[in-house]
Design an enzyme around this catalytic site. Structure first.
Site, PDB file in Angstrom:
ATOM      1  CG  ASP A  94      -2.043   0.974   1.193  1.00  0.00           C
ATOM      2  OD1 ASP A  94      -2.498   1.296   0.083  1.00  0.00           O
ATOM      3  OD2 ASP A  94      -2.484   1.423   2.268  1.00  0.00           O
ATOM      4  CG  ASN A 116       0.552   4.498   3.828  1.00  0.00           C
ATOM      5  OD1 ASN A 116      -0.030   5.029   4.777  1.00  0.00           O
ATOM      6  ND2 ASN A 116       0.029   3.501   3.137  1.00  0.00           N
ATOM      7  CG  ASP A 133      -1.049   1.874   7.028  1.00  0.00           C
ATOM      8  OD1 ASP A 133      -1.205   0.812   7.661  1.00  0.00           O
ATOM      9  OD2 ASP A 133      -1.946   2.405   6.365  1.00  0.00           O
TER      10      ASP A 133
END
Length: 347
Positions: free
Chosen positions: A203, A208, A220
């Protein structure tokens, strides 16, 4: 016996309950607790008795098993041991990293200051290439047998089955959307066949990243998967225009200073984009009972929404078959293309 479920308790988490959970795990707190921005999980900044701040993360019940969460924590610990700038979990006084209260699993992180970078220039993409390669070197050196493997099944077909079974898609758009989505899944399955997969962030979008005084941290790892390295590249650089393609080359050059990058996997960018779009739409639908979702996505579910999604998936198919590049006269000055609101969890 109470009929209250873990999900009900999760949706009604209060600062008082958060502090109670942290203290029950052996960390004394002051009565200071702030919710942070997160859709999937519940994340709070808590002040300890010594006035330091920590981050308490409560995992949405039913999403990850204990084994899956601990594999995330182990990966973070391995990355930190390799001096890669991540934010590993903070062990509780008994040495564990995961606790449970009312069937809700939670952990702690040391608070790290900073903000997402406003702009990512060429120098930053070269730096991110090297940093991603370091993450992947660690990822490839170990395993995660319980984590999700990024595939056409896990990121599309299972979601499409769920959407169809529950009649989520309006009848006027269902046939078109499912046809496009299934075709994307078929292309993705074909392109993923034989591609090396290992632990990746999964992700790795700009939200992030955390930057402060020149120091960069990657946040994260909640969506950590076993998947191809190119997944972490295209999420950082989702655009289709000439600028994005040039910056991808800069990223890859930085990456290859520390790890070989298989350039043939660039053919996966569009299929992976399509899988992400399907997974994202199903994610919203699965979470619709959470009050934050109807407020955040007011247009979700309308027939026009699904037709727009179908158009975006049809575009993905067309570009996949054309080799992944937009025509030279299109998108020269555009931001990332349609379907890029799929960066779901901010924490």
């Amino acid at each position: 016996m109470s009929s209250t479920t873990p999900t009900d308790l999760f949706l009604s988490l209060t600062p008082h309950k958060v502090i109670e959970a942290v203290e029950a795990a052996g960390v004394l707190c002051n009565r200071v607790c702030y919710p942070l921005n997160s859709f999937e999980n519940r994340v709070y900044e808590v002040e300890c008795e010594d006035r330091t701040r920590i981050i308490a993360k409560f995992y949405r019940p039913g999403r990850w098993s204990r084994s899956q969460i601990l594999e995330e924590h182990r990966f973070l610990a391995e990355l930190a041991d390799a001096e890669i700038p991540v934010c590993p979990t903070r062990p509780f006084p008994d040495g564990e990293t995961l606790k449970q209260i009312d069937h809700i699993q939670y952990c702690l992180f040391q608070r790290t200051g900073g903000r997402a970078p406003d702009e990512l220039g060429d120098d930053m993409f070269a730096r991110l290439g090297r940093l991603t390669a370091r993450i992947h070197n660690v990822g490839a050196a170990g395993t995660a047998e319980h984590r999700v493997r990024l595939s056409a099944d896990s990121y599309a077909r299972e979601d499409l089955g769920w959407l169809a079974e529950r009649k989520v898609i309006p009848a006027g758009a269902e046939r078109r959307y499912l046809a496009a989505a299934r075709a994307v899944a078929d292309v993705a399955e074909e392109r993923l066949s034989g591609v090396e997969a290992h632990r990746i962030h999964g992700d790795l979008h700009p939200g992030n990243l955390l930057l402060r005084d020149g120091a960069l941290h990657v946040l994260d790892f909640d969506d950590m998967v076993v998947g191809p390295a190119v997944q972490d590249l295209w999420l950082l650089l989702p655009g289709r225009d000439a600028v994005a393609r040039r910056q991808r080359e800069i990223f890859i050059e930085g990456y290859e200073e520390l790890r070989r990058f298989d350039r043939s996997t660039l053919a996966l960018v569009e299929p992976l984009r399509g899988l992400r779009m399907i997974h994202y739409a199903a994610w919203i639908a699965r979470r619709w009972h959470d009050p934050i979702f109807p407020r955040t996505f007011p247009h979700f579910g309308a027939e026009a929404y699904w037709h727009d999604e179908a158009s975006a998936l049809e575009e993905v198919l067309e570009l996949s078959r054309a080799g992944g590049a937009a025509p030279p006269d299109e998108g020269a000055d555009e931001a990332p293309p349609s379907g890029t609101k799929y960066f779901w969890d901010l924490n």
